[in-house]
Design a protein around this motif. Structure first.
Motif, PDB file in Angstrom:
ATOM      1  N   ASP A  43       0.884  -1.402  -0.045  1.00 19.61           N
ATOM      2  CA  ASP A  43      -0.033  -0.101   0.005  1.00 19.61           C
ATOM      3  C   ASP A  43       0.861   1.083   0.115  1.00 19.61           C
ATOM      4  O   ASP A  43       0.496   2.237   0.562  1.00 19.61           O
TER       5      ASP A  43
ATOM      6  N   LYS B  64       1.580   2.140  -5.072  1.00 22.96           N
ATOM      7  CA  LYS B  64       2.296   1.625  -6.282  1.00 22.96           C
ATOM      8  C   LYS B  64       1.256   1.887  -7.406  1.00 22.96           C
ATOM      9  O   LYS B  64       1.744   2.330  -8.666  1.00 22.96           O
TER      10      LYS B  64
ATOM     11  N   ALA C 218      -4.039  -7.848  -3.671  1.00 20.13           N
ATOM     12  CA  ALA C 218      -3.376  -6.433  -3.931  1.00 20.13           C
ATOM     13  C   ALA C 218      -4.705  -5.641  -3.970  1.00 20.13           C
ATOM     14  O   ALA C 218      -5.995  -5.888  -4.651  1.00 20.13           O
ATOM     15  N   GLY C 219      -4.475  -4.148  -3.609  1.00 16.06           N
ATOM     16  CA  GLY C 219      -5.390  -3.394  -3.965  1.00 16.06           C
ATOM     17  C   GLY C 219      -4.858  -2.192  -4.383  1.00 16.06           C
ATOM     18  O   GLY C 219      -4.208  -1.222  -3.612  1.00 16.06           O
TER      19      GLY C 219
ATOM     20  N   GLY D 185      -3.834 -12.962   9.682  1.00 15.18           N
ATOM     21  CA  GLY D 185      -4.501 -11.426   9.109  1.00 15.18           C
ATOM     22  C   GLY D 185      -4.195 -11.580   7.382  1.00 15.18           C
ATOM     23  O   GLY D 185      -4.283 -10.333   6.940  1.00 15.18           O
TER      24      GLY D 185
ATOM     25  N   GLY E 251      -7.678 -13.443   3.107  1.00 15.68           N
ATOM     26  CA  GLY E 251      -8.958 -14.281   2.960  1.00 15.68           C
ATOM     27  C   GLY E 251      -9.024 -14.690   1.362  1.00 15.68           C
ATOM     28  O   GLY E 251     -10.375 -15.330   1.168  1.00 15.68           O
TER      29      GLY E 251
ATOM     30  N   ILE F 227      -5.111 -16.897  -1.477  1.00 13.60           N
ATOM     31  CA  ILE F 227      -3.472 -16.710  -2.005  1.00 13.60           C
ATOM     32  C   ILE F 227      -2.488 -17.729  -1.597  1.00 13.60           C
ATOM     33  O   ILE F 227      -2.037 -18.495  -2.544  1.00 13.60           O
ATOM     34  N   GLY F 228      -2.498 -18.039  -0.223  1.00 12.98           N
ATOM     35  CA  GLY F 228      -1.571 -18.920   0.333  1.00 12.98           C
ATOM     36  C   GLY F 228      -1.901 -20.162  -0.172  1.00 12.98           C
ATOM     37  O   GLY F 228      -0.833 -21.172  -0.784  1.00 12.98           O
TER      38      GLY F 228
ATOM     39  N   ALA G 142       3.156  -6.138  -6.753  1.00 13.17           N
ATOM     40  CA  ALA G 142       2.223  -6.074  -5.669  1.00 13.17           C
ATOM     41  C   ALA G 142       2.620  -6.432  -4.354  1.00 13.17           C
ATOM     42  O   ALA G 142       3.747  -6.697  -4.308  1.00 13.17           O
ATOM     43  N   GLN G 143       1.947  -6.104  -3.143  1.00 11.45           N
ATOM     44  CA  GLN G 143       2.484  -6.045  -1.828  1.00 11.45           C
ATOM     45  C   GLN G 143       3.739  -5.350  -1.597  1.00 11.45           C
ATOM     46  O   GLN G 143       3.874  -4.368  -2.332  1.00 11.45           O
TER      47      GLN G 143
ATOM     48  N   LEU H  95       6.655  -8.248   2.795  1.00  7.18           N
ATOM     49  CA  LEU H  95       5.838  -9.324   2.795  1.00  7.18           C
ATOM     50  C   LEU H  95       6.340 -10.455   2.100  1.00  7.18           C
ATOM     51  O   LEU H  95       5.594 -11.469   1.651  1.00  7.18           O
TER      52      LEU H  95
ATOM     53  N   THR I 126       3.080 -12.713   2.715  1.00  8.55           N
ATOM     54  CA  THR I 126       2.177 -13.194   1.498  1.00  8.55           C
ATOM     55  C   THR I 126       3.118 -14.368   1.136  1.00  8.55           C
ATOM     56  O   THR I 126       4.131 -14.707   1.757  1.00  8.55           O
TER      57      THR I 126
ATOM     58  N   GLY J 221      -2.894  -6.231   8.734  1.00  5.80           N
ATOM     59  CA  GLY J 221      -2.713  -7.568   9.442  1.00  5.80           C
ATOM     60  C   GLY J 221      -1.778  -7.824  10.356  1.00  5.80           C
ATOM     61  O   GLY J 221      -1.113  -6.624  10.888  1.00  5.80           O
ATOM     62  N   ALA J 222      -1.390  -8.949  10.963  1.00  7.74           N
ATOM     63  CA  ALA J 222      -0.756  -9.077  11.969  1.00  7.74           C
ATOM     64  C   ALA J 222       0.827  -9.000  11.475  1.00  7.74           C
ATOM     65  O   ALA J 222       1.141  -9.044  10.418  1.00  7.74           O
TER      66      ALA J 222
ATOM     67  N   ARG K 215      -9.871  -2.838   6.003  1.00  4.75           N
ATOM     68  CA  ARG K 215      -9.043  -2.800   7.514  1.00  4.75           C
ATOM     69  C   ARG K 215      -8.297  -1.473   7.819  1.00  4.75           C
ATOM     70  O   ARG K 215      -7.895  -1.184   6.930  1.00  4.75           O
TER      71      ARG K 215
END
Ligand code: GDP
Ligand code: IMO
Ligand code: MG
Length: 431
Positions: free
Chosen positions: A13, A16, A39-40, A127, A130, A133-134, A223-224, A228, A239, A274-275, A303
Motif C-alpha cells: 500500500d 504503487k 492487492a488493491g 491476518g 482471505g 492466495i496462500g 504487488a504487496q 511481505l 504473503t 494484518g498481523a 481494514r
C-alpha cells in the motif's frame, strides 16, 4: 529503450497503483508478475478513484496489460473487475488484456481453506486477506495447482478438479471442521468462466519478448511490499509469493538482462495491514492523526492500517534486496502539520545497535527503534510541482532519506491525483 520494475519497499500500500498509472503513459506494456487479488491498487484520475486488484494499473492509460505466470488469479474476481472497468469506459477487450496460460487459478477451495485456517489459528492468525492466495501458491509448489491452460481444456480440467478436491474436502471437513464443496458445482461455474476468459489466455513471455524486439517499453508492476516477501519478509507474517524485483523475471518470463531500472515505492511514513512485527509503529495521537489524515484503510479488505514512522532499516533492506536504482516517496503531504518528524535509523537490541533487519521474530520483538528527529513543516505541499519549491524542512527530510538510503529520490508524490507529483528524474526519459 527502458524496462522498469516498480516494487513496494515496506508492507504494501505504498502507492504503487498511482505511480504505475503515471509511468504507464511512457510504457507500451504493463505486466503484473506475482500475487493476486490480495492487492488493491488505487488510481485517482480527474477526481475519480479506481481500484484494481488483478488488472495491471496501466489499463487506465489504454496500455497492453498482461497478467504473468507468477500470478494467482481468481477468475470470478477478474471478470468482475473487467466489467467494473468497462462500465467506466475503459477498454478491457482481449486485445488489451492477456493472462498467462501458466498463471494459477484460485479455486473456491483455496478461499475456503484460507479462511478456515485463519479461523483455526485464532489469535495467532496471520491476518490474510482471505482471498485464497496462500493455499493456491501451496498447490503450485505441490504440483497440484490448476492453471489457465487447464481451464480452457474442459476434459483435463474436470479430471484435475475431481482429483484435487478429494483431498481438499477431506482437509476442510475432517481437519478444519468446515463445509466441503461440490466438485460438480465448481466444474460448472468454472466452465462458464472458461468461455468468457479463453480469448484472453496467451503466452505472456512471448508477448513481452515480441514487444521488446519491436522497441516497446515494459513496466513491471509489483504487488504487496518487500517485507511481505515469502523469503525476505517478516516470515511467517508474509504473503506467499516473492515480491522483490528479481521475481519480475520469473513471474513474467523475461531474463534479468532486460530490466533497466528498479524503482522502489516508499510511503513517507510506514503502514501495515494484518498481523506481524512493525518496530516503528505508533500507538499515540500522532499515529491516529496520520491514519486519519492519510485515510489509511486497506483498499482490499477495508481494514484500518497500522501506522508508524518511516523505518530506514527496512527501507535500506529494500534497496539492497531489490537492487533499487531510485526511490519514489509518496504521501509526503500527509506529514504536513507535525512539529517534528522521526526517522528510525536503527534498532537497539539488548544494548547493541542493529543495522540490519533480523530474521528471528523474537529478536525483532525485543528491538527498540532508534529515532533521529527532524523539524516538521506546516505548509500544504499538495499543489507543489517542483522539488525546489518544497519547504526547506520538507527538503531536509527528503535529503536525509537519500543520504541514508544511498539512492536518489526520483519521484515525490504529494497527493493521490495523477498530477500531484514531482518528477525529478523520469525512469523512462533518461538521456
Ligand atoms: P498500492 O497498493 O501500493 O497501490 O497502494 P494503495 O492504493 O493500496 O494505497 C495507497 C493510497 O494512498 C491510495 O488511496 C492512494 O490514492 C493514496 N495515495 C497515493 N499517493 C498519495 C499521495 O502522495 N498523497 C496522498 N494523500 N494519497 C496518496
Ligand atoms: P498491495 O499490492 C498490504 C498482507 C495481508 C496479510 C499478509 C498475507 O495493495 O500493496 P495474503 O492474503 O497475501 O495471504 O495475506 O499480507 N497483504 C497486503 N498488505 N497490501 C497488499 O497488497 C497486501 N497483500 C497482502 O494483510 O498481512
Ligand atoms: Mg494496496
Amino acid at each position: 529503450m527502458a524496462n522498469i520494475v516498480i516494487v513496494g519497499t515496506q508492507w504494501g500500500d505504498e502507492g504503487k497503483g498511482k505511480i504505475v498509472d503515471l509511468l504507464a503513459a511512457d510504457a507500451n506494456i504493463v505486466v503484473r508478475f506475482q500475487g493476486g487479488n490480495n492487492a488493491g491498487h488505487t488510481m485517482v484520475v480527474k477526481g475519480e478513484q479506481i481500484i484494481s486488484h488483478l488488472v495491471p494499473s496501466g489499463i487506465l492509460q489504454g496500455k497492453t496489460c498482461l497478467l504473468g505466470n507468477g500470478m494467482v488469479v481468481d477468475p470470478e474476481v477478474l471478470i468482475g473487475e473487467m466489467d467494473y472497468l468497462a462500465e467506466k469506459g475503459i477498454d478491457t477487450r482481449p486485445e488489451k488484456i492477456k493472462i498467462s496460460s501458466r498463471a494459477h487459478l484460485i479455486m473456491p477451495y483455496h478461499k475456503a481453506l484460507d479462511q478456515a485456517r485463519e479461523k483455526k489459528k485464532g489469535a495467532g492468525k496471520i491476518g490474510t486477506t482471505g482471498r485464497g492466495i496462500g493455499p493456491c501458491y501451496e498447490d503450485k509448489a505441490a504440483r497440484s495447482g490448476i492453471r489457465f491452460a487447464d481451464l480452457i481444456d474442459p476434459a483435463g480440467f474436470r479430471e484435475k478438479v475431481i482429483t484435487v478436491m478429494d483431498e481438499k474436502n477431506f482437509i476442510l471437513e475432517k481437519y478444519l471442521g468446515a463445509d466441503p464443496l461440490d466438485p460438480e458445482d465448481v466444474i460448472a461455474t468454472y466452465g462458464r468462466f472458461a468461455e468468457r476468459l479463453a480469448p484472453y489466455v496467451a503466452n505472456v513471455s512471448v508477448l513481452i519478448d515480441d514487444g521488446i524486439h519491436a522497441g516497446q517499453q515494459v513496466l513491471f508492476e509489483g504487488a504487496q511490499g518487500t517485507h511481505l516477501d515469502i523469503d525476505h519478509g517478516t516470515y511467517p507474517f508474509v504473503t506467499s509469493s516473492n515480491v522483490v524485483s528479481g521475481n519480475a523475471c520469473c513471474g513474467a518470463g523475461v531474463g534479468p538482462g532486460q530490466l533497466t531500472g528498479i524503482i522502489g515505492i516508499a510511503k513517507a511514513y510506514t503502514t501495515r495491514v494484518g498481523a506481524g512485527p512493525f518496530p516503528s509503529e505508533l500507538f499515540d495521537d500522532i499515529g491516529d492523526r496520520i491514519q486519519k489524515k492519510g485515510a489509511e484503510f486497506g483498499a482490499t479488505t477495508g481494514r484500518r492500517r497500522r501506522c508508524g514512522w518511516l523505518d530506514m532499516v527496512i527501507l535500506k533492506n529494500a534497496v539492497r534486496l531489490n537492487g533499487l536504482t531510485g526511490l519514489t516517496i509518496t504521501k509526503l503531504d500527509i506529514l504536513g502539520g507535525l512539529d517534528t518528524i522521526n526517522i528510525c535509523t536503527g534498532y537497539e537490541y539488548r544494548g547493541e545497535t542493529i543495522a540490519h533487519f533480523p530474521a528471528d521474530l523474537s529478536i525483532l520483538a525485543d528491538c527498540q527503534p532508534i529515532y533521529e528527529t527532524l523539524p516538521g513543516w506546516s505548509e500544504d505541499i499538495s499543489h507543489i510541482r517542483n522539488r525546489d519549491d518544497l519547504p526547506v524542512n520538507t527538503l531536509a527530510y527528503l535529503n536525509r532519506i537519500e543520504e541514508l538510503a544511498r539512492i536518489p529520490v526520483d519521484i515525490i508524490s504529494v497527493g493521490p491525483g495523477r498530477n500531484q507529483t514531482i518528477i525529478v528524474n523520469h525512469p523512462f526519459r533518461q538521456g
